[in-house]
Scaffold this active site. Structure first.
Site, PDB file in Angstrom:
ATOM      1  N   SER A   1     -21.769  27.906 -13.863  1.00 57.10           N
ATOM      2  CA  SER A   1     -22.410  26.634 -13.486  1.00 57.10           C
ATOM      3  C   SER A   1     -23.948  26.660 -13.549  1.00 57.10           C
ATOM      4  CB  SER A   1     -21.938  26.175 -12.104  1.00 57.10           C
ATOM      5  OG  SER A   1     -20.550  25.985 -12.078  1.00 57.10           O
TER       6      SER A   1
ATOM      7  N   ARG B   1     -17.487  15.252   3.494  1.00 54.39           N
ATOM      8  CA  ARG B   1     -18.062  16.378   2.728  1.00 54.39           C
ATOM      9  C   ARG B   1     -19.333  16.924   3.380  1.00 54.39           C
ATOM     10  NH1 ARG B   1     -16.585  17.348  -2.433  1.00 54.39           N
ATOM     11  NH2 ARG B   1     -18.685  18.017  -2.934  1.00 54.39           N
TER      12      ARG B   1
ATOM     13  N   SER C   1     -28.176  22.387  -7.482  1.00 58.83           N
ATOM     14  CA  SER C   1     -28.434  22.564  -8.915  1.00 58.83           C
ATOM     15  C   SER C   1     -29.101  21.330  -9.515  1.00 58.83           C
ATOM     16  CB  SER C   1     -27.115  22.843  -9.647  1.00 58.83           C
ATOM     17  OG  SER C   1     -26.379  21.652  -9.796  1.00 58.83           O
TER      18      SER C   1
ATOM     19  N   ARG D   1     -24.353  13.507  -7.660  1.00 58.69           N
ATOM     20  CA  ARG D   1     -23.504  13.196  -6.492  1.00 58.69           C
ATOM     21  C   ARG D   1     -23.978  11.918  -5.795  1.00 58.69           C
ATOM     22  NH1 ARG D   1     -21.456  18.839  -4.019  1.00 58.69           N
ATOM     23  NH2 ARG D   1     -21.135  19.863  -6.026  1.00 58.69           N
TER      24      ARG D   1
ATOM     25  N   GLY E   1     -17.311  21.119   0.022  1.00 65.99           N
ATOM     26  CA  GLY E   1     -16.598  19.841   0.015  1.00 65.99           C
ATOM     27  C   GLY E   1     -15.114  20.037   0.285  1.00 65.99           C
TER      28      GLY E   1
ATOM     29  N   GLU F   1     -27.886  19.686 -11.702  1.00 63.69           N
ATOM     30  CA  GLU F   1     -26.775  18.755 -11.968  1.00 63.69           C
ATOM     31  C   GLU F   1     -26.263  18.078 -10.684  1.00 63.69           C
ATOM     32  OE1 GLU F   1     -26.804  21.967 -13.376  1.00 63.69           O
ATOM     33  OE2 GLU F   1     -27.594  21.068 -15.208  1.00 63.69           O
ATOM     34  N   ASN F   2     -26.621  18.628  -9.532  1.00 66.04           N
ATOM     35  CA  ASN F   2     -26.078  18.082  -8.279  1.00 66.04           C
ATOM     36  C   ASN F   2     -26.645  16.701  -7.905  1.00 66.04           C
ATOM     37  OD1 ASN F   2     -25.717  21.372  -6.740  1.00 66.04           O
ATOM     38  ND2 ASN F   2     -24.148  20.109  -7.707  1.00 66.04           N
ATOM     39  N   TRP F   3     -27.679  16.254  -8.630  1.00 67.55           N
ATOM     40  CA  TRP F   3     -28.192  14.887  -8.393  1.00 67.55           C
ATOM     41  C   TRP F   3     -27.163  13.840  -8.778  1.00 67.55           C
ATOM     42  CZ3 TRP F   3     -32.501  14.787  -5.614  1.00 67.55           C
ATOM     43  CH2 TRP F   3     -33.410  15.845  -5.705  1.00 67.55           C
TER      44      TRP F   3
ATOM     45  N   ASP G   1     -20.387  27.835  -3.084  1.00 67.24           N
ATOM     46  CA  ASP G   1     -19.528  26.719  -3.492  1.00 67.24           C
ATOM     47  C   ASP G   1     -18.284  26.580  -2.597  1.00 67.24           C
ATOM     48  OD1 ASP G   1     -18.803  24.566  -5.035  1.00 67.24           O
ATOM     49  OD2 ASP G   1     -17.841  25.763  -6.597  1.00 67.24           O
TER      50      ASP G   1
END
Ligand code: IPE
Ligand code: IPE
Ligand code: MG
Length: 249
Positions: A205, A42, A74, A80, A32, A76-78, A29
């Site tokens: 996360s 980024r 992850s 973005r 960015g 959840e990163n979709w 992590d």
């Protein structure tokens, strides 16, 4: 410069390389923020992060670590922007192409944890090919978590177990923790001993929720593209100073 070098070496000298953790996991992590601090897009941070991944993975192989698991993307990163997601997928493709070339020499065994079906077809096929080719190698096992979520992994395992029960090959009352682990992406891989999170965030996360039940956690403010070998040494020294009790005394 001399001062800087000696302070770096002091971490390395403190690591007991005969008693390394078997399995280190890293939440890569801070890409960015690394870019933002330099006035870069980024995506430049992700490129620097991918470079650093190669450096750290190569070094882990060199010191004889058995397993390295990294969180690359992850579930959840979709969320973005599409442009950023596409750039990450492009970098993964580039990384895999380079890895396939070097595999014979490096003997790295690569695995992917996560649901690869929503990935661009070319990338998915590349992941499958890399996994297939590297099966025969016996170097470090590199697990790349791609479209991975700890909860998603557990739900999938529960579904697969339920399906086996319905088919009559399993009995709910006979399920053990070890049996359940075998339904996870990480089947056969020992639990991580050390989970490292750079970038200053102190949260998990959705990473290896089941597997890190007794992992030692290490956090640092250093951003992933700046997480050097020396930072790894520092984390290993911290780990080796911990007392792991697993609920005992
Ligand atoms: C980690 O870096 C890479 C991925 C999640 C793909 P970030 O992109 O999350 O970097 P920060 O947290 O915004 O700095
Ligand atoms: C975790 O980082 C995922 C990866 C490093 C691949 P995030 O940047 O997505 O996590 P949050 O949003 O800060 O919790
Ligand atoms: Mg982040």
């Amino acid at each position: 410069m001399a001062l800087l070098k000696s302070s770096k070496d002091s971490w390395e000298a403190q690591v007991d390389f005969d008693h390394l953790p078997r399995h280190v996991a890293i939440i890569m992590d801070g890409n960015g923020r690394w870019a933002k601090r330099r006035g870069l897009p980024r995506t430049a941070g992700h490129a620097a992060g991918a470079e650093n991944f190669r450096t750290i993975a190569t070094y882990c192989q060199k010191i004889g670590l058995e397993y390295l698991t990294v969180y690359a993307f992850s579930t959840e990163n979709w969320k973005r922007p599409l442009e950023e997601v596409s750039a990450i997928m492009g970098l993964l493709k580039k990384y895999l192409l380079e890895s396939i070339e070097k595999m014979e020499r490096d003997k790295v065994k690569m695995h992917f944890f996560g649901d690869l079906t929503p990935l661009p077809q070319e990338l998915r096929e590349m992941c499958e090919r890399t996994e297939e080719i590297s099966k025969r190698y016996d170097g470090i096992q590199l697990n790349v978590c791609l479209n991975y979520g700890g909860r998603d992994e557990i739900v999938r395992a529960a579904r697969a177990f339920a399906a086996d029960c319905a088919a009559g090959t399993r009995k709910p009352e006979a399920l053990t923790e070890a049996d359940f682990s075998a339904y996870l992406y990480s089947a056969g891989v020992p639990d991580p001993d050390l989970v490292i999170r750079p970038s200053g965030e102190i949260r998990i996360s959705n990473f290896l929720l089941w597997q890190s039940a007794y992992a030692e956690l290490y956090y640092t403010d250093v951003l992933w593209p700046d997480f050097s070998k020396e930072e790894l040494h520092k984390a290993l020294v911290a780990y080796q100073g911990r007392s792991r009790r697993y609920g005992g005394v």
